[in-house]
Design an enzyme around this catalytic site. Sequence first.
Site, PDB file in Angstrom:
ATOM      1  N   CYS A 200      -5.709   0.186   5.776  1.00  0.00           N
ATOM      2  CA  CYS A 200      -6.108   1.600   5.846  1.00  0.00           C
ATOM      3  C   CYS A 200      -7.296   1.954   4.954  1.00  0.00           C
ATOM      4  O   CYS A 200      -7.804   3.069   5.006  1.00  0.00           O
ATOM      5  CB  CYS A 200      -4.919   2.500   5.496  1.00  0.00           C
ATOM      6  SG  CYS A 200      -4.437   2.436   3.746  1.00  0.00           S
TER       7      CYS A 200
ATOM      8  N   ASP B 204      22.685  -2.185 -16.753  1.00  0.00           N
ATOM      9  CA  ASP B 204      22.469  -3.333 -15.874  1.00  0.00           C
ATOM     10  C   ASP B 204      21.456  -4.274 -16.540  1.00  0.00           C
ATOM     11  O   ASP B 204      20.290  -3.936 -16.687  1.00  0.00           O
ATOM     12  CB  ASP B 204      21.940  -2.842 -14.528  1.00  0.00           C
ATOM     13  CG  ASP B 204      21.694  -3.972 -13.532  1.00  0.00           C
ATOM     14  OD1 ASP B 204      21.905  -5.146 -13.899  1.00  0.00           O
ATOM     15  OD2 ASP B 204      21.291  -3.675 -12.396  1.00  0.00           O
TER      16      ASP B 204
ATOM     17  N   CYS C 251       0.826  -1.195   0.000  1.00  0.00           N
ATOM     18  CA  CYS C 251       0.000   0.000   0.000  1.00  0.00           C
ATOM     19  C   CYS C 251       0.868   1.255   0.000  1.00  0.00           C
ATOM     20  O   CYS C 251       1.719   1.420   0.880  1.00  0.00           O
ATOM     21  CB  CYS C 251      -0.908  -0.007   1.225  1.00  0.00           C
ATOM     22  SG  CYS C 251      -1.931   1.472   1.381  1.00  0.00           S
TER      23      CYS C 251
ATOM     24  N   CYS D 295      -0.019   3.241   3.548  1.00  0.00           N
ATOM     25  CA  CYS D 295       0.388   2.784   4.885  1.00  0.00           C
ATOM     26  C   CYS D 295       1.475   1.724   4.877  1.00  0.00           C
ATOM     27  O   CYS D 295       2.033   1.386   5.923  1.00  0.00           O
ATOM     28  CB  CYS D 295      -0.834   2.270   5.650  1.00  0.00           C
ATOM     29  SG  CYS D 295      -1.456   0.658   5.078  1.00  0.00           S
TER      30      CYS D 295
ATOM     31  N   CYS E   1      -6.463  -2.076   0.202  1.00  0.00           N
ATOM     32  CA  CYS E   1      -5.620  -2.266   1.377  1.00  0.00           C
ATOM     33  C   CYS E   1      -6.504  -2.679   2.553  1.00  0.00           C
ATOM     34  O   CYS E   1      -7.403  -1.918   2.946  1.00  0.00           O
ATOM     35  CB  CYS E   1      -4.854  -0.992   1.712  1.00  0.00           C
ATOM     36  SG  CYS E   1      -3.842  -1.150   3.214  1.00  0.00           S
TER      37      CYS E   1
END
EC number: 6.3.5.13
Length: 445
Positions: A247, A354, A222, A225, A244
């Site tokens: 929250c 990379d 989330c 939160c 979520c």
Amino acid sequence: MGKQIQPIDRLKLGLAVSTAKTVTFLVRLLRLGAASVLPGEIARRLQPKLLQLLSFQVKRGVILVAGTNGKTTTSLLLKTMLERQGWKVAHNATGANLENGLMTALLESTNIVGKLEADFAILEVDENILRRVLQPIQPRLILCLNLFRDQLDRYGEVDTISKRWGEAIATLPTDTVVVANADDPTLAYMGQQLPQKVRFFGLKEPKQYLDEIPHAVDSIYCPKCGHLLSYAGVYLSHLGDYECPSCGFAKSKLDIDSNQWQQILIGLYNKYNTLAAVLAAQELGVDKSIIQDSISTFQAAFGRAEELEVEGVRVLILLSKNPVGMNETIRAVNQAGGKTKLLVLNDRTPDGTDVSWIWDVDTEKLVETGGTLVVSGDRVYDMALRLRYSQLETSANVQLIIEEDLRSAIATALDRTPADETLHILPTYSAMLEVREILTGRKIL
């Protein structure tokens, strides 16, 4: 839009533009490339306010298109819609998406003294420079497509980028419009915090859910939160239907019906591109009939599901430059069928130096379909090793061919492709440019 330019700035602008146009002419005359970057870089040195002065002249406003994947396809589709509506559009069509590329694209639409004639400008913007160009450009609309891990040696994690985007966009005028992907938790949360008008696109198609969350997942926590998100299902990477449990943060309500607009390009990722372009076009006042016709006749941008015919063989080039993009390409290739694929892996600056990201790609799904896999590029042995590790007992019918020379690799792949099948080429960005030059005899950049 349409602001007055001071005389001294106008003088410097004229000098910068005339110099840039001379450089463009010479570069193209000498066949040194498409002159998509250098003219803007030189002009900026002569007039440091160049980006601002050109952007202010766009009559109906500048549209910025930002995101890890899909910028070029979305931009080209939106440009097609706007032009069919009767508007003149400036666009950095070659995909040069840093400041010098943006300026070069705008310079293309100016006369010799720096007067710009365009109703709209559609500018694809590298996700790492979006916040730097917002103030000088003052865009009318910002399209936020997605955020995935891409070139970690340059950008870092997606949460950091989305936070920077949100902070920068929040400083713009409140009449700025933001079109964001609700299926991306980081962008949905960002959009929910902005003071501007935000319109959300996304999917509502449970039948398209993946069987499991893929390895190349970037942000399943989330953004509010930090708790693990609960997904009803994922469409690709961390894009999906979520909430979520801690929250209450949840996916934003969609402003467009994903089932109403059917694109002709392959891949679920192109459905996102289509929805983004449609929602932006609707916001800008394009007629529904024009939007629909543009979608049904759309031709892919170079290297993005681009079709070519070479020596009687149908070739499909599918840019694959990060884990999420390549996973979706593999899914589309497997659905399309065909037993011959060419993978080209480079590690140059446009690709990201990379290449460890290939280990996050579900290459097992490519290998398990069997057939011939031809591998080339600067990091040919890295890709060959990844494919070899992907081979299982059930994929013993795979023939892996390593060709260091790209021309030889293309010739081999064409030769191994039956006349009734399609050769799918999966290159990174710089590799895509090389492949196209070999196949078409023309440079893009």
